[in-house]
Design a protein around this motif. Sequence first.
Motif, mmCIF file in Angstrom:
data_model
loop_
_atom_site.group_PDB
_atom_site.id
_atom_site.type_symbol
_atom_site.label_atom_id
_atom_site.label_comp_id
_atom_site.label_asym_id
_atom_site.label_seq_id
_atom_site.Cartn_x
_atom_site.Cartn_y
_atom_site.Cartn_z
ATOM 1 N N SER A 74 -7.066 -22.877 -8.643
ATOM 2 C CA SER A 74 -5.922 -23.345 -7.856
ATOM 3 C C SER A 74 -4.887 -22.253 -7.616
ATOM 4 N N ASP A 75 -5.139 -21.067 -8.130
ATOM 5 C CA ASP A 75 -4.182 -19.976 -7.963
ATOM 6 C C ASP A 75 -4.088 -19.537 -6.501
ATOM 7 N N VAL A 76 -2.939 -18.993 -6.169
ATOM 8 C CA VAL A 76 -2.717 -18.398 -4.852
ATOM 9 C C VAL A 76 -2.526 -16.906 -5.054
ATOM 10 N N TRP A 77 -3.300 -16.106 -4.341
ATOM 11 C CA TRP A 77 -3.196 -14.662 -4.466
ATOM 12 C C TRP A 77 -2.358 -14.108 -3.321
ATOM 13 N N HIS A 78 -1.339 -13.338 -3.672
ATOM 14 C CA HIS A 78 -0.518 -12.640 -2.691
ATOM 15 C C HIS A 78 -0.913 -11.161 -2.732
ATOM 16 N N LEU A 79 -1.345 -10.634 -1.607
ATOM 17 C CA LEU A 79 -1.854 -9.263 -1.545
ATOM 18 C C LEU A 79 -0.936 -8.397 -0.689
ATOM 19 N N ASP A 80 -0.736 -7.185 -1.139
ATOM 20 C CA ASP A 80 0.091 -6.266 -0.366
ATOM 21 C C ASP A 80 -0.206 -4.836 -0.809
ATOM 22 N N GLU A 81 0.189 -3.885 -0.002
ATOM 23 C CA GLU A 81 -0.017 -2.474 -0.320
ATOM 24 C C GLU A 81 1.275 -1.717 -0.035
ATOM 25 N N VAL A 82 1.514 -0.678 -0.809
ATOM 26 C CA VAL A 82 2.722 0.130 -0.645
ATOM 27 C C VAL A 82 2.325 1.598 -0.663
ATOM 28 N N VAL A 83 2.942 2.367 0.193
ATOM 29 C CA VAL A 83 2.603 3.784 0.298
ATOM 30 C C VAL A 83 3.285 4.568 -0.818
ATOM 31 N N VAL A 84 2.565 5.531 -1.373
ATOM 32 C CA VAL A 84 3.087 6.407 -2.413
ATOM 33 C C VAL A 84 2.725 7.838 -2.029
ATOM 34 N N SER A 85 3.695 8.729 -2.116
ATOM 35 C CA SER A 85 3.455 10.126 -1.780
ATOM 36 C C SER A 85 3.177 10.924 -3.050
ATOM 37 N N ILE A 86 2.042 11.626 -3.062
ATOM 38 C CA ILE A 86 1.657 12.466 -4.199
ATOM 39 C C ILE A 86 1.347 13.858 -3.681
ATOM 40 N N GLY A 87 2.171 14.806 -4.053
ATOM 41 C CA GLY A 87 1.975 16.173 -3.588
ATOM 42 C C GLY A 87 2.041 16.306 -2.085
ATOM 43 N N GLY A 88 2.888 15.488 -1.445
ATOM 44 C CA GLY A 88 3.023 15.546 0.001
ATOM 45 C C GLY A 88 1.966 14.775 0.766
ATOM 46 N N LYS A 89 1.012 14.183 0.068
ATOM 47 C CA LYS A 89 -0.043 13.401 0.716
ATOM 48 C C LYS A 89 0.150 11.915 0.431
ATOM 49 N N ARG A 174 8.914 0.751 -7.849
ATOM 50 C CA ARG A 174 9.698 1.735 -7.103
ATOM 51 C C ARG A 174 10.814 2.319 -7.970
ATOM 52 N N LYS A 175 11.441 1.495 -8.801
ATOM 53 C CA LYS A 175 12.480 1.993 -9.692
ATOM 54 C C LYS A 175 11.905 3.008 -10.675
ATOM 55 N N ARG A 176 10.741 2.696 -11.235
ATOM 56 C CA ARG A 176 10.113 3.619 -12.180
ATOM 57 C C ARG A 176 9.651 4.893 -11.497
ATOM 58 N N GLU A 177 9.197 4.762 -10.270
ATOM 59 C CA GLU A 177 8.767 5.939 -9.510
ATOM 60 C C GLU A 177 9.924 6.924 -9.347
ATOM 61 N N ARG A 178 11.111 6.394 -9.056
ATOM 62 C CA ARG A 178 12.273 7.269 -8.911
ATOM 63 C C ARG A 178 12.674 7.894 -10.250
ATOM 64 N N THR A 179 12.601 7.102 -11.325
ATOM 65 C CA THR A 179 12.945 7.631 -12.648
ATOM 66 C C THR A 179 11.987 8.736 -13.069
ATOM 67 N N ARG A 180 10.714 8.547 -12.785
ATOM 68 C CA ARG A 180 9.692 9.545 -13.121
ATOM 69 C C ARG A 180 9.698 10.749 -12.177
ATOM 70 N N GLN A 181 10.377 10.595 -11.057
ATOM 71 C CA GLN A 181 10.390 11.620 -10.012
ATOM 72 C C GLN A 181 8.982 11.861 -9.464
ATOM 73 N N GLY A 182 8.285 10.770 -9.249
ATOM 74 C CA GLY A 182 6.982 10.835 -8.609
ATOM 75 C C GLY A 182 5.824 10.998 -9.590
ATOM 76 N N PHE A 183 4.626 11.156 -9.022
ATOM 77 C CA PHE A 183 3.397 11.289 -9.797
ATOM 78 C C PHE A 183 2.650 12.534 -9.351
ATOM 79 N N ARG A 184 1.889 13.104 -10.280
ATOM 80 C CA ARG A 184 1.196 14.362 -9.995
ATOM 81 C C ARG A 184 -0.184 14.166 -9.382
ATOM 82 N N SER A 185 -0.801 13.015 -9.631
ATOM 83 C CA SER A 185 -2.152 12.793 -9.132
ATOM 84 C C SER A 185 -2.405 11.295 -8.996
ATOM 85 N N ILE A 186 -3.464 10.958 -8.266
ATOM 86 C CA ILE A 186 -3.844 9.552 -8.115
ATOM 87 C C ILE A 186 -4.230 8.966 -9.472
ATOM 88 N N GLY A 187 -4.896 9.773 -10.290
ATOM 89 C CA GLY A 187 -5.299 9.296 -11.612
ATOM 90 C C GLY A 187 -4.111 8.962 -12.491
#
Length: 234
Positions: A74-89, A174-187
Motif C-alpha cells: 500500500s506504500d506510495v513511492w515518490h521519485l525524484d532526481e537532483v543534480v550534483v556537481s563533482i569536479g565540474g561535471k 543539500r545542507k550537508r553538501e554545502r557543509t562538506r563543500q562538495g564531493f570528490r567522486s561519485i563513489g
Amino acid sequence: MNEQAPTYKNHRFPISIVARAVWLYFRFNLSLREVEEMMLERGVEVSYETIRRWCSSHGSSLTARLRRKTPLASDVWHLDEVVVSIGGKKCWLWRAVDQDGYVLDEIVQTRRNTKAAKRLLVRLLKKQGCAPKRIVTDKLRSYGAAKRQLMTNVEHRSHKGLNNRAENSHLPFRKRERTRQGFRSIGSLQHFVSIFSATRNHFVQASSIRSAGLIRAHRINAIAEWKATAHKLA
C-alpha cells in the motif's frame, strides 16, 4: 607506563566513543572539525581526520544493523532526481521516498534518462520485495517509460506539484553538501548518502507523529537502539 589495551578491533577508543562521533556527524549538520570540538568538550581528544576515518569505516556497519521500515504493497513511492556537481561535471542523485518521507533508496548516476530511471526502479523492487500502490513523479518522461517496462499495473501520477515530498527530501542533503563543500567522486557521494539517509530514517519520526511527547519518546528509543547497535559491534 603500560598502555591501555586496544578495544573495538584495535581502536584506541571504545565503540561507544566511535559511535557517538559517527552519530554527531551524520545526524546533525556539522563539519568534521565541529565534531572534533564537541568530542573534546566531552574529554575525548581525537583529530578530525580520525573522525573522518571512523565515519568512512564504521558508518555503514552501524546503519546496516538498524531496524528498517517494513515494506507494504500500500506504500506510495515518490521519485525524484537532483543534480550534483563533482569536479565540474554533472551527475544525478536519484531518490525514492515513501508517503512518510522515509528514504527507500537512492543511487548516483551520470545520466538522466530512461535507463537511469529503470535502474532505480529495479533496485527498489529488489530491495522492497513488492511493488507499491502508486508512484508519484515530476514530468520527466523517463519515469513513465521505465514504469511501463517494469510495473505495468502500478498507478503513476506525474505532476510537478504532487512531488513535493520527494523534492523536500533533497533539502537535508543539500545542507550537508554545502557543509562538506562538495564531493570528490561519485563513489564518495554514494557512500555518504547511503549512511546519511539511513541515519536520518532512523532518527526522524514519521509525519503522523505530531505531539511533543511522542516525538520525544521516538527520539529516546532511536538513541537507545543506536547505542545498542554499537554495543553489538564491540
